[in-house]
Design a protein around this motif. Structure first.
Motif, mmCIF file in Angstrom:
data_model
loop_
_atom_site.group_PDB
_atom_site.id
_atom_site.type_symbol
_atom_site.label_atom_id
_atom_site.label_comp_id
_atom_site.label_asym_id
_atom_site.label_seq_id
_atom_site.Cartn_x
_atom_site.Cartn_y
_atom_site.Cartn_z
ATOM 1 N N GLU A 17 0.824 -1.207 0.000
ATOM 2 C CA GLU A 17 0.000 0.000 0.000
ATOM 3 C C GLU A 17 0.861 1.261 0.000
ATOM 4 O O GLU A 17 0.463 2.294 -0.535
ATOM 5 C CB GLU A 17 -0.938 -0.008 1.211
ATOM 6 N N ALA A 18 2.052 1.155 0.582
ATOM 7 C CA ALA A 18 2.969 2.294 0.611
ATOM 8 C C ALA A 18 3.878 2.341 -0.615
ATOM 9 O O ALA A 18 4.695 3.262 -0.738
ATOM 10 C CB ALA A 18 3.824 2.241 1.878
ATOM 11 N N PRO B 134 11.664 -1.725 -1.366
ATOM 12 C CA PRO B 134 12.666 -2.323 -0.477
ATOM 13 C C PRO B 134 12.050 -3.076 0.691
ATOM 14 O O PRO B 134 12.544 -4.143 1.087
ATOM 15 C CB PRO B 134 13.479 -1.104 -0.004
ATOM 16 N N ALA B 135 10.951 -2.564 1.253
ATOM 17 C CA ALA B 135 10.291 -3.260 2.358
ATOM 18 C C ALA B 135 9.673 -4.574 1.870
ATOM 19 O O ALA B 135 9.708 -5.579 2.592
ATOM 20 C CB ALA B 135 9.224 -2.371 2.986
ATOM 21 N N PHE C 86 4.414 -0.374 -9.918
ATOM 22 C CA PHE C 86 4.049 0.922 -9.342
ATOM 23 C C PHE C 86 4.281 2.058 -10.338
ATOM 24 O O PHE C 86 3.549 3.055 -10.331
ATOM 25 C CB PHE C 86 4.822 1.153 -8.045
ATOM 26 N N ALA C 87 5.269 1.896 -11.203
ATOM 27 C CA ALA C 87 5.487 2.912 -12.235
ATOM 28 C C ALA C 87 4.337 2.920 -13.242
ATOM 29 O O ALA C 87 3.915 3.986 -13.727
ATOM 30 C CB ALA C 87 6.811 2.655 -12.948
ATOM 31 N N MET C 88 3.815 1.735 -13.549
ATOM 32 C CA MET C 88 2.731 1.622 -14.524
ATOM 33 C C MET C 88 1.377 2.002 -13.943
ATOM 34 O O MET C 88 0.593 2.714 -14.574
ATOM 35 C CB MET C 88 2.641 0.180 -15.052
ATOM 36 N N ARG C 89 1.077 1.514 -12.736
ATOM 37 C CA ARG C 89 -0.270 1.641 -12.179
ATOM 38 C C ARG C 89 -0.398 2.679 -11.078
ATOM 39 O O ARG C 89 -1.481 2.907 -10.573
ATOM 40 C CB ARG C 89 -0.735 0.275 -11.648
ATOM 41 N N THR D 32 0.674 4.679 -7.305
ATOM 42 C CA THR D 32 0.724 4.318 -5.897
ATOM 43 C C THR D 32 -0.634 4.587 -5.260
ATOM 44 O O THR D 32 -1.532 5.141 -5.888
ATOM 45 C CB THR D 32 1.815 5.107 -5.176
ATOM 46 N N GLY D 33 -0.760 4.195 -3.992
ATOM 47 C CA GLY D 33 -2.041 4.381 -3.314
ATOM 48 C C GLY D 33 -2.967 3.195 -3.462
ATOM 49 O O GLY D 33 -4.189 3.345 -3.470
#
Length: 312
Positions: free
Chosen positions: A196-197, A201-202, A236-239, A241-242
């Motif tokens: 979600e964040a 790395p996490a 995340f680059a494509m879709r 964040t959030g």
């Protein structure tokens, strides 16, 4: 004669045989229809209603499996990719293995509903598969299975021995870990928060070194935390964040429904992610994007702005 109390366990049985929840539902409907038409010929002196229904279901499944190949996962078809930017082209001609939606039926969730186990038994010929499930999963006696299959006890024992040997060659079908085990839930919840964040790395820190990521119906798959992380950066680059996530289980495994952010502020159901967790690390994530699979889990298609926290 009421057959409905047996529907759930018959669906689970047909799923173990077919590797498809949708086909399992159809075959159980056919089984119950055949049973209803033959109810006047049922002899309680020969078998219980449950044993009789399993005989009908077994015959229905064996007929459905005639001439068919196995239902695979992407990792069963070829080598892993090393390219996180590879095209995500679905292979719609492949009859992919499907997950089992636990919440749909009140059945005992056992290790044999896990994806790894379901994929492993797909290598068996249909009759060996039936013997294995009936004997070792459902605990029917060799005599009962021989009656269900119209064969001999010796033939049943021989088929069971061959099935066990074949699965030994396939390898470990996965460690049995309960999805509500506190340690497992803690790992999955940390993964959920990191997703979600959009904290790659996490996410990577929660993975085993040789973690597998696969995404049917896309035949592409990755092995290793490095490539897994590189692919998540692409996601995340494509879709964006959030994202929002919702916890559930699939075939007795921990799972997350992932909702992708939308332009208007809401979130739309994107994938179902089914996890294998071993020794405090995620060793496999099978990500399903097929709308029919998502529908089988009865998940809401959209989460409106401000609602996603209540979905957990």
């Amino acid at each position: 004669m009421d057959f409905e109390p047996y529907r759930g366990e018959l669906v689970a049985y047909c799923y173990r045989m077919l590797g498809s929840f949708h086909e399992a539902e159809d075959l159980v409907q056919e089984t119950l229809l055949r049973a209803w038409k033959a109810r006047d010929r049922y002899d309680p002196a020969r078998a219980s209603v449950r044993t009789w229904l399993y005989r009908i279901a077994t015959n229905v499944c064996l007929t459905a499996l005639e001439g068919r190949g196995r239902r695979p996962l992407p990792s069963g078809l070829g080598a892993p990719s090393g390219d996180p930017g590879a095209p995500l082209a679905p292979a719609l001609d492949v009859p992919w293995l499907e997950p089992f939606p636990d919440a749909r039926f009140d059945v005992e969730v056992r290790a044999d509903l896990r994806l790894a186990w379901a994929a492993a038994v797909q290598v068996l010929p249909a009759r060996q598969r039936a013997v294995l499930v009936l004997r070792e999963v459902l605990a029917f006696s060799a005599t009962e299975v021989a009656e269900q299959l119209g064969t001999t006890v010796a033939a049943v024992n021989s088929a069971l021995q061959r099935a066990r040997a074949a699965l030994a060659d396939v390898g470990d079908a996965g460690a049995v870990v309960e999805p509500d085990d506190p340690a497992v839930r803690a790992v999955v919840q940390r993964y959920m928060r990191a997703f979600e964040a959009a904290d790659v790395p996490a996410l990577v820190r929660l993975l085993a070194d040789d973690a597998v990521l696969e995404m049917p119906p896309v035949p592409l798959w990755y092995r290793g935390s490095r490539d897994y992380g590189r692919f998540m950066e692409r996601v995340f680059a494509m879709r964006g964040t959030g994202w929002a996530m919702r916890e559930l289980t699939a075939g007795g495994q921990p799972a997350l429904a992932a909702y992708a952010p939308q332009a208007g502020g809401g979130r739309r159901l994107h994938t179902l992610q089914v996890f294998t967790v071993t020794d405090g690390r995620i060793v496999r994530n099978v990500v399903f994007a097929d709308p029919r699979v998502l529908d089988a889990f009865g998940l809401p298609r959209e989460i409106l702005p401000g609602e996603f926290r209540s979905q957990r």
